[in-house]
Design an enzyme around this catalytic site. Structure first.
Site: not given
Length: 487
Positions: A70, A177, A195, A322
């Site tokens: 991030t 990814q 990582a 949900c």
């Protein structure tokens, strides 16, 4: 217990564990110092950078390590935008980017910049032509993930990179990814990764900025990591991260394992709709990650489904509203226009045993059936409730199972009004499925709902059940969703 959530965090690779333990003894010193311990630490850091650069497909001096993936995204976005302020302040990004990109875009907008969101098709894929049409002289940066974290769809990075190069606009690729499976193709300008997605330890991110890309790091700077990631490096974790990434790429391991896991995922994609009624497999059928599959089940509460699968011994994830802390649908599923209720994401880690996948397929039908029964969709009548295309007088008993007072019939000739205010999805959809059987072909059902997920799930239900979604209109509370019976 089978762990099927590698897209969130992959299990620690054995090589990473060995490297982490070894570097705790050898890499504890400050790599910026000139004494023996510092030089030894510096050698470890340089070797880790070279291994990471080789895996990414760039030069070692183009790679810096950050405290997280991030942070790598945030630093990459802010640094690239700041360096191109004179060109313009417009940021382009797809509607399905990771939240780290969306949060960086919010900060950019708050500071006076502008953002353009690129739509995706129902498989979650951006059209390169849409990127070309959106590029303009004031575009400062384009952000595009290599593959989606929720549905596994791969993006046309190579085509978009060529368009960006032609327009002179840098492209930042979030490769979190896809990097475990191979280098990202195309002439990207910046790349971010994490990582713990490839079996390294958490707390290590990677940011690559190609030479020639204008970049101005934001915030306080120091002498470490080329001024792009301040603070003392977590050297043992960095060494372990680079070692595990190099191990994955050694020989044909990544390609061989990708092919094996793709076959297991193909089995899930094929068998789940055969075993469980009313399921939508989402994501691109071809352009996708080898280890990830996502599907959504009608008339199922996602949180309950995940809990039941956990009790059955399977760790899976979800993009369902949900299970969201904000109680709003996943922005990825919303952008795709697919069903969000009962959403399950299966992402297989390296080494997954095929027998575990077979057992998952054995367990899933009973788990879904039990959740549906608790929500008032009896197993014996579910096909009647769901298969509205075969409605008619014989379908009425399914609707009669509804509790008194749940639905009020409107005196208007338009049809029925279903009052689902205060109810969470999938209840509004379940009530819609029952009500549609009570109106003639051409008649309408209006669902009153204040759950944000209904805005996504009711149109998705119509697409799955071949009914007409006639739109929504404001209501005193929530919104009124109108569905016209077509069959």
């Amino acid at each position: 217990m089978p762990y099927f959530d590698a897209a969130s965090a992959a299990p620690l690779h054995p090589v990473a564990r060995e490297a982490l333990l070894a570097s705790l003894d050898e890499g504890w010193a400050d790599p910026a110092r000139l004494y023996r311990e510092g030089r030894r630490a510096r050698l470890l850091l340089d070797a880790a950078r070279e291994a990471a650069a080789e895996a990414v497909g760039c030069r070692p001096d183009e790679v810096v390590f950050t405290p997280s993936g991030t942070q790598a995204v945030h630093s990459g976005v802010s640094g690239a935008l700041a360096a191109r302020r004179r060109v313009g302040r417009r940021l382009l990004h797809s509607a399905v980017e990771h939240s780290s990109v969306l949060h960086a875009a919010e900060v950019h907008t708050a500071s006076g910049g502008s953002c353009t969101e690129l739509a995706v098709d129902r498989t979650g894929r951006v059209a390169a032509g849409d990127v070309a049409a959106a590029l303009s002289p004031d575009t400062a940066l384009v952000c595009l993930q290599s593959a989606n974290h929720e549905v596994g769809t791969e993006q046309p990075v190579e085509e978009v990179a060529a368009l960006c190069q032609e327009a002179g606009v840098p492209l930042l690729v979030d490769a979190a990814q896809s990097l475990p499976w191979g280098p990202v193709p195309g002439g990207w300008s910046l790349l971010a990764a994490s990582a713990h997605k490839w079996g390294g330890p958490p707390g290590v991110g990677l940011l690559a900025v190609r030479k020639g890309t204008r970049f101005a790091p934001q915030g306080p700077r120091d002498e470490r990591e080329a001024g792009r990631s301040p603070g003392f490096e977590n050297l043992p974790a960095i060494v372990a991260a680079a070692a595990s990434l190099r191990a994955l790429r050694a020989g044909q391991e990544a390609a061989t394992e990708a092919a094996r896991l793709r076959k297991l995922v193909d089995r899930i994609r094929t068998r789940v709709p055969e075993l469980v009624p009313d399921v939508e497999v989402v994501g691109h059928p071809v352009h996708r990650l080898p280890h990830l599959v996502t599907f959504s089940c009608l008339y199922v509460d996602g949180e309950a489904l995940l809990h039941e699968l956990d009790r059955a011994g399977f760790s899976v994830s979800s993009g369902s509203s949900c299970t969201s802390s904000t109680l709003t649908p996943s922005h990825v599923l919303r952008a795709m226009g697919v069903l969000s209720e009962g959403n399950v994401r299966v992402s297989l880690p390296y080494g997954t045993d095929g027998a575990e996948v077979d057992r998952f397929l054995e367990v899933l039908p009973a788990v879904v059936r039990s959740v549906r029964e608790r929500l008032g969709v009896p197993a014996a009548g579910r096909e009647t409730v769901a298969a509205t295309a075969g409605g008619g007088p014989e379908a009425a008993p399914a609707a009669a199972a509804e509790e008194p007072g749940e639905r009020a019939a409107s005196a208007e000739p338009a049809g029925l009004v279903v009052d689902s205010l205060g109810k969470r999805c999938p209840l509004p959809v379940i009530e819609l499925a029952k009500a549609i059987l009570e109106v003639p072909v051409g008649g309408t059902v209006t669902v009153l709902a204040d759950d944000e997920a209904a805005r996504l799930d009711i149109p998705a239900w119509c697409a799955m059940r071949e009914q007409e979604y006639a739109g929504e209109r404001p209501a005193e509370r929530g919104a009124a969703y109108v569905v016209r019976r077509r069959a």
